[in-house]
Scaffold this motif. Structure first.
Motif, PDB file in Angstrom:
ATOM      1  N   PRO A 113       0.822  -1.226   0.000  1.00 17.88           N
ATOM      2  CA  PRO A 113       0.000   0.000   0.000  1.00 17.88           C
ATOM      3  C   PRO A 113       0.853   1.272   0.000  1.00 17.88           C
ATOM      4  O   PRO A 113       0.328   2.375  -0.152  1.00 17.88           O
ATOM      5  N   TYR A 114       2.164   1.145   0.166  1.00 15.78           N
ATOM      6  CA  TYR A 114       3.029   2.305   0.394  1.00 15.78           C
ATOM      7  C   TYR A 114       3.628   2.798  -0.936  1.00 15.78           C
ATOM      8  O   TYR A 114       4.469   2.124  -1.516  1.00 15.78           O
ATOM      9  N   SER A 115       3.233   3.988  -1.392  1.00 16.60           N
ATOM     10  CA  SER A 115       3.810   4.479  -2.666  1.00 16.60           C
ATOM     11  C   SER A 115       5.301   4.727  -2.471  1.00 16.60           C
ATOM     12  O   SER A 115       5.769   5.022  -1.362  1.00 16.60           O
ATOM     13  N   ARG A 116       6.038   4.576  -3.582  1.00 15.46           N
ATOM     14  CA  ARG A 116       7.489   4.834  -3.558  1.00 15.46           C
ATOM     15  C   ARG A 116       7.747   5.923  -4.587  1.00 15.46           C
ATOM     16  O   ARG A 116       8.021   5.667  -5.736  1.00 15.46           O
ATOM     17  N   THR A 117       7.574   7.155  -4.151  1.00 14.77           N
ATOM     18  CA  THR A 117       7.637   8.299  -5.079  1.00 14.77           C
ATOM     19  C   THR A 117       8.966   9.017  -4.898  1.00 14.77           C
ATOM     20  O   THR A 117       9.288   9.464  -3.780  1.00 14.77           O
ATOM     21  N   ASN A 118       9.745   9.092  -5.965  1.00 17.05           N
ATOM     22  CA  ASN A 118      11.071   9.725  -5.913  1.00 17.05           C
ATOM     23  C   ASN A 118      11.193  10.806  -6.977  1.00 17.05           C
ATOM     24  O   ASN A 118      10.656  10.667  -8.076  1.00 17.05           O
ATOM     25  N   LEU A 119      11.925  11.848  -6.617  1.00 18.52           N
ATOM     26  CA  LEU A 119      12.271  12.929  -7.553  1.00 18.52           C
ATOM     27  C   LEU A 119      13.703  12.679  -8.026  1.00 18.52           C
ATOM     28  O   LEU A 119      14.608  12.537  -7.200  1.00 18.52           O
ATOM     29  N   PHE A 120      13.868  12.576  -9.338  1.00 22.93           N
ATOM     30  CA  PHE A 120      15.198  12.334  -9.922  1.00 22.93           C
ATOM     31  C   PHE A 120      15.657  13.565 -10.691  1.00 22.93           C
ATOM     32  O   PHE A 120      14.876  14.175 -11.424  1.00 22.93           O
ATOM     33  N   VAL A 121      16.936  13.886 -10.547  1.00 17.23           N
ATOM     34  CA  VAL A 121      17.546  14.881 -11.433  1.00 17.23           C
ATOM     35  C   VAL A 121      18.862  14.295 -11.937  1.00 17.23           C
ATOM     36  O   VAL A 121      19.584  13.627 -11.178  1.00 17.23           O
ATOM     37  N   VAL A 122      19.121  14.494 -13.223  1.00 18.29           N
ATOM     38  CA  VAL A 122      20.356  13.988 -13.822  1.00 18.29           C
ATOM     39  C   VAL A 122      21.210  15.190 -14.223  1.00 18.29           C
ATOM     40  O   VAL A 122      20.764  16.057 -14.982  1.00 18.29           O
ATOM     41  N   TYR A 123      22.431  15.225 -13.667  1.00 23.68           N
ATOM     42  CA  TYR A 123      23.372  16.291 -14.032  1.00 23.68           C
ATOM     43  C   TYR A 123      24.389  15.717 -15.021  1.00 23.68           C
ATOM     44  O   TYR A 123      24.956  14.665 -14.785  1.00 23.68           O
ATOM     45  N   ASN A 124      24.607  16.441 -16.099  1.00 27.19           N
ATOM     46  CA  ASN A 124      25.613  16.049 -17.089  1.00 27.19           C
ATOM     47  C   ASN A 124      26.734  17.076 -17.054  1.00 27.19           C
ATOM     48  O   ASN A 124      26.479  18.277 -16.817  1.00 27.19           O
ATOM     49  N   SER A 125      27.951  16.628 -17.297  1.00 27.79           N
ATOM     50  CA  SER A 125      29.060  17.584 -17.374  1.00 27.79           C
ATOM     51  C   SER A 125      28.893  18.456 -18.622  1.00 27.79           C
ATOM     52  O   SER A 125      28.495  17.969 -19.689  1.00 27.79           O
ATOM     53  N   VAL A 126      29.233  19.720 -18.493  1.00 27.13           N
ATOM     54  CA  VAL A 126      29.159  20.602 -19.669  1.00 27.13           C
ATOM     55  C   VAL A 126      30.163  20.163 -20.739  1.00 27.13           C
ATOM     56  O   VAL A 126      30.046  20.541 -21.904  1.00 27.13           O
TER      57      VAL A 126
END
Ligand code: 6CS
Ligand code: FE
Length: 294
Positions: A254-267
């Motif tokens: 019953p427990y949602s697993r909600t995650n915020l992802f950000v991907v950093y790339n090298s310039v």
């Protein structure tokens, strides 16, 4: 001028995995990560940080997710990915442009400085998303290396990118949390198959092309000494290398697993032409705007 393909993938069998051809940690100085944390990231390919964000911020982020999910103007956007076989929202992409609060989080110095230290350069946002994985419904993600997809389909030259996943709900061992094979980031596993046109429309719901073979996965698990399940309370985060082999199982709790992802790339690693796909993917999945975060 064509960029050399140093990580050929989406080829015919047999699959021959080979050692990564680029560093993992580009600089030991000049950032918030301690030497012991950098050594762990270098060896394992990921690093867990407890309590990165405070409860109030995490609560506000959770409300932002449900605001976006309920936004009728967004409902028909390609940024909204729905669960296989249904219309429950599975993921939202480019959330840092859809939510001012999420935009603040992805430019937070604590995240940006850690990414810059690992990648040894200024960084920009390659991709941001929320994987919502609602209770009982949220389906898993097949084993994959993000870099294998970003190289094949987005033209990312080298694995000089890092993901930061922030838990917005509790990540337990049993609700479909991220599984990572320790040390797998140091091996590149080509996949067999040809990238179909507009592949992201299916792969983000259920990925089949770009998934490594069982023998290669078994070898990575053996070399890595097992599979790590990344658990943490809301506000915790995991930094993981772009080439770390990871996946997650269905959420039958019953427990949602909600995650915020950000991907950093090298310039220094800006996208070029896809190395193994008919056409570049849209900006909301793979940014071609190299705007260094200062
Ligand atoms: O294709 C991509 O960019 C996405 N696919 C997966 C399974 N993980 C990374 C990313 O969100
Ligand atoms: Fe992934």
């Amino acid at each position: 001028m064509a960029v050399a393909d140093r990580y050929p993938t989406r080829t015919g069998p047999p699959v021959r995995a080979f050692p990564r051809r680029d560093p993992v940690v580009y600089s030991m100085e000049g950032g918030p990560l301690r030497p012991d944390e950098l050594r762990r990231f270098q060896h394992d390919g990921f690093l867990v940080q407890q309590q990165l964000l405070d409860d109030a911020t995490v609560d506000a982020l959770r409300h932002e997710v449900e605001r976006l999910v309920g936004d009728p103007e967004l409902a028909c956007s390609d940024r909204v990915i729905r669960e296989p076989g249904g219309d429950v929202v599975r993921s939202l992409f480019e959330v840092h442009r859809l939510s001012a609060l999420m935009g603040q989080v992805v430019t937070d110095k604590r995240l940006v400085d850690a990414a810059s230290q690992l990648l040894g350069s200024a960084v920009y946002v390659h991709q941001s998303r929320v994987n919502r994985k609602p209770g009982f419904i949220g389906q898993g993600f097949a084993w994959h290396s993000d870099f294998e997809t970003w190289h094949a389909e987005d033209g990312m030259p080298a694995p000089r990118a890092v993901s930061i996943a922030i838990a917005l709900t509790p990540n337990y061992v049993h609700n479909g949390s991220l599984m990572i094979i320790p040390g797998s980031h140091r091996t590149f596993v080509p996949t067999v198959g040809t990238t179909p046109p507009d592949h992201y429309r299916s792969s983000l719901r259920s990925q089949e092309v770009g998934v490594p073979d069982d023998a290669s996965l078994a070898a990575l698990v053996k070399d890595g000494g097992g599979v790590a399940v990344v658990t943490g309370e809301p506000g915790s985060a995991v930094l993981f290398d772009s080439n770390a082999m990871h996946g997650s199982s269905n959420n039958i709790t019953p427990y949602s697993r909600t995650n915020l992802f950000v991907v950093y790339n090298s310039v220094a690693n800006a996208l070029t032409d896809p190395f193994a796909a008919p056409a570049p993917r849209p900006e909301f999945v793979a940014s071609r705007t190299v705007a260094p975060i200062s």
